[in-house]
Design an enzyme around this catalytic site. Sequence first.
Site, short mmCIF file in Angstrom:
data_model
loop_
_atom_site.label_atom_id
_atom_site.label_comp_id
_atom_site.label_asym_id
_atom_site.label_seq_id
_atom_site.Cartn_x
_atom_site.Cartn_y
_atom_site.Cartn_z
N GLU A 1 8.15 3.53 -4.36
CA GLU A 1 7.97 2.36 -3.99
C GLU A 1 7.35 1.33 -5.13
OE1 GLU A 1 6.16 -1.34 -2.57
OE2 GLU A 1 5.11 0.25 -3.71
N HIS A 2 6.64 1.93 -5.98
CA HIS A 2 5.93 1.04 -7.17
C HIS A 2 7.00 1.01 -8.15
CE1 HIS A 2 2.91 -0.31 -9.77
NE2 HIS A 2 3.16 0.54 -10.78
N LYS B 1 -5.27 -9.68 -12.83
CA LYS B 1 -5.92 -9.71 -11.55
C LYS B 1 -7.05 -10.84 -11.51
CE LYS B 1 -8.17 -7.04 -8.05
NZ LYS B 1 -8.40 -5.98 -7.30
N ARG C 1 -5.33 -13.94 -10.70
CA ARG C 1 -4.81 -14.20 -9.64
C ARG C 1 -5.96 -14.18 -8.38
NH1 ARG C 1 -4.22 -10.23 -6.21
NH2 ARG C 1 -3.96 -8.47 -7.72
N LYS D 1 0.27 -0.56 5.42
CA LYS D 1 0.75 -2.12 5.03
C LYS D 1 2.01 -2.31 5.75
CE LYS D 1 -0.50 -3.70 0.93
NZ LYS D 1 -0.93 -3.56 -0.43
N SER E 1 -4.32 -5.92 -17.16
CA SER E 1 -4.19 -5.90 -15.94
C SER E 1 -5.57 -6.43 -15.47
CB SER E 1 -3.89 -4.39 -15.53
OG SER E 1 -4.21 -4.03 -14.45
N ALA F 1 4.74 6.40 -2.60
CA ALA F 1 3.94 5.07 -3.30
C ALA F 1 4.66 4.97 -4.71
CB ALA F 1 2.47 5.35 -3.27
N GLU G 1 -12.96 2.71 -7.59
CA GLU G 1 -11.95 2.83 -6.35
C GLU G 1 -11.42 4.44 -6.24
OE1 GLU G 1 -8.43 0.04 -5.11
OE2 GLU G 1 -7.83 1.30 -6.55
P1 0O2 Z 1 -2.89 -0.23 -10.37
O1 0O2 Z 1 -2.08 0.07 -11.50
O2 0O2 Z 1 -3.39 0.98 -9.52
O3 0O2 Z 1 -4.32 -0.81 -10.70
P2 0O2 Z 1 -5.47 -6.10 -5.07
O4 0O2 Z 1 -3.79 -5.93 -4.75
O5 0O2 Z 1 -5.89 -4.90 -6.30
O6 0O2 Z 1 -5.85 -7.50 -5.79
P3 0O2 Z 1 -7.01 -5.07 -3.52
O7 0O2 Z 1 -7.73 -5.50 -2.13
O8 0O2 Z 1 -8.05 -4.37 -4.46
O9 0O2 Z 1 -6.41 -5.99 -4.12
O10 0O2 Z 1 -5.96 -4.02 -3.26
P4 0O2 Z 1 -5.77 -2.65 -2.37
O11 0O2 Z 1 -5.05 -3.09 -1.30
O12 0O2 Z 1 -7.24 -1.95 -1.99
O13 0O2 Z 1 -4.94 -1.78 -3.19
C1 0O2 Z 1 -5.09 -1.88 -4.67
C2 0O2 Z 1 -4.11 -0.52 -5.08
O14 0O2 Z 1 -3.69 0.12 -4.34
C3 0O2 Z 1 -3.18 -0.93 -5.90
O15 0O2 Z 1 -3.59 -1.02 -7.26
C4 0O2 Z 1 -2.16 0.19 -5.89
O16 0O2 Z 1 -2.60 1.34 -6.96
C5 0O2 Z 1 -2.23 0.43 -4.66
N1 0O2 Z 1 -1.47 0.05 -3.64
C6 0O2 Z 1 -1.72 -1.20 -2.55
N2 0O2 Z 1 -0.67 -1.45 -1.80
C7 0O2 Z 1 0.48 -0.94 -2.34
C8 0O2 Z 1 1.48 -0.77 -2.11
O17 0O2 Z 1 2.07 -1.52 -1.16
N3 0O2 Z 1 2.67 0.11 -2.82
C9 0O2 Z 1 2.31 0.87 -3.93
N4 0O2 Z 1 3.14 1.77 -4.52
N5 0O2 Z 1 0.81 0.79 -4.24
C10 0O2 Z 1 -0.08 0.02 -3.46
P5 0O2 Z 1 -2.97 -2.28 -8.33
O18 0O2 Z 1 -3.99 -3.13 -8.88
O19 0O2 Z 1 -1.77 -2.92 -7.85
O20 0O2 Z 1 -2.48 -1.24 -9.58
#
Ligand code: 0O2
Length: 227
Positions: free
Chosen positions: A181-182, A80, A83, A139, A76, A178, A166
Site C-alpha cells: 500500500e505504501h 511532518k 504539516r 483505518k 521527513s 502495508a 514509536e
Molecule cells: P514513516 O516513513 O514510517 O515515518 P502522522 O501520520 O505521523 O502525522 P500519527 O498520528 O503519528 O500521524 O500517525 P499514525 O497513525 O500513528 O501512523 C504513522 C505511521 O504509521 C506512518 O509513518 C506509517 O509508518 C504507518 N501508517 C499509518 N497509516 C498508514 C497507512 O495507511 N498505510 C501504510 N502503509 N502505513 C501507515 P509515516 O510518518 O507516514 O512514515
Amino acid sequence: MTTEDADREITRWASGHPLPEPFRDISEELSHFLLVYKFGLAEIGTKISILAEELTHRGRHNPIEHVSPRLKTTSSITTKAQRIGCPLTLDDLRKRIRDIAGIRIVCSFVSDVYTVADMLTRQPDVTLLQTKDYVAKPKPNGYRSLHLIVEVPVFLSERVVHVPVEVQLRTAAMDFWASLEHKIHYKYDPAVPGALREELAAAAEDAARLDRRMERLHREIHGPRRV
Ligand code: 0O2
C-alpha cells in the site's frame, strides 16, 4: 532506516552534509539531538531481542518474526513539522514529534501483537504514552497495526534523557499489505485511483481473514497458546 543507516545519517549530518534550511546552522546540535533517538531505539531493540531469545531458550513460542528500527530523516521530520504546524526548533520537535525513533515488530499471529505489546509495556522502565489500535479499529483504507508511543530512559554520561519511541506491531500479513500500500500510495501520490483503493481495502480484508485462519490452525496444532 536501519540503525546502521542511522549511524550513516548522523555522521552525514555531523559532517555538514546539506541539511534542510532551518537546521543548517545547528548541525552539531542536531546530530546530538538525533543520537539520543538512536540510543532510545537501541534500548527498545535490546528489550525485544531479549524477549525473543529468552522465549526461544525456554522452548516457548517466539512471537517475534522480525524487527526493523528506523530513524526519521531530517527532511521527513521537517515535512511532518510543517504539516502539523510545529516550529522548526529542536525543543518544539522534541515535544511534538514523537515518532522520530520508530521500531516495527512483525509477529506471527494477531494475539502475538498484543502479547508482545503487553510484555514490553509491563517493564518498569517503559512508560506507555499513547496507544493507537488500528488492529481492533482498522483505518478506512484497511491499514492494520498496533501503534504505541513508549518512553525509555537513556543514561548519558551526565544526565538521563527520556526518549519517545514509536513501536508498530503487526502480523506478517499486515506488514505485506502495508508495504504494498505504501508503494502504491507513493507511486500515485497524491490520489490513488478509486478502483485501486477499493481493491486494496478488499486485500486488507483477505489478509485479516488469512491471519484468523493461520491463528486457528496454529491453535489446532499446538493447543491453547502459552507464550
Ligand atoms: P514513516 O516513513 O514510517 O515515518 P502522522 O501520520 O505521523 O502525522 P500519527 O498520528 O503519528 O500521524 O500517525 P499514525 O497513525 O500513528 O501512523 C504513522 C505511521 O504509521 C506512518 O509513518 C506509517 O509508518 C504507518 N501508517 C499509518 N497509516 C498508514 C497507512 O495507511 N498505510 C501504510 N502503509 N502505513 C501507515 P509515516 O510518518 O507516514 O512514515
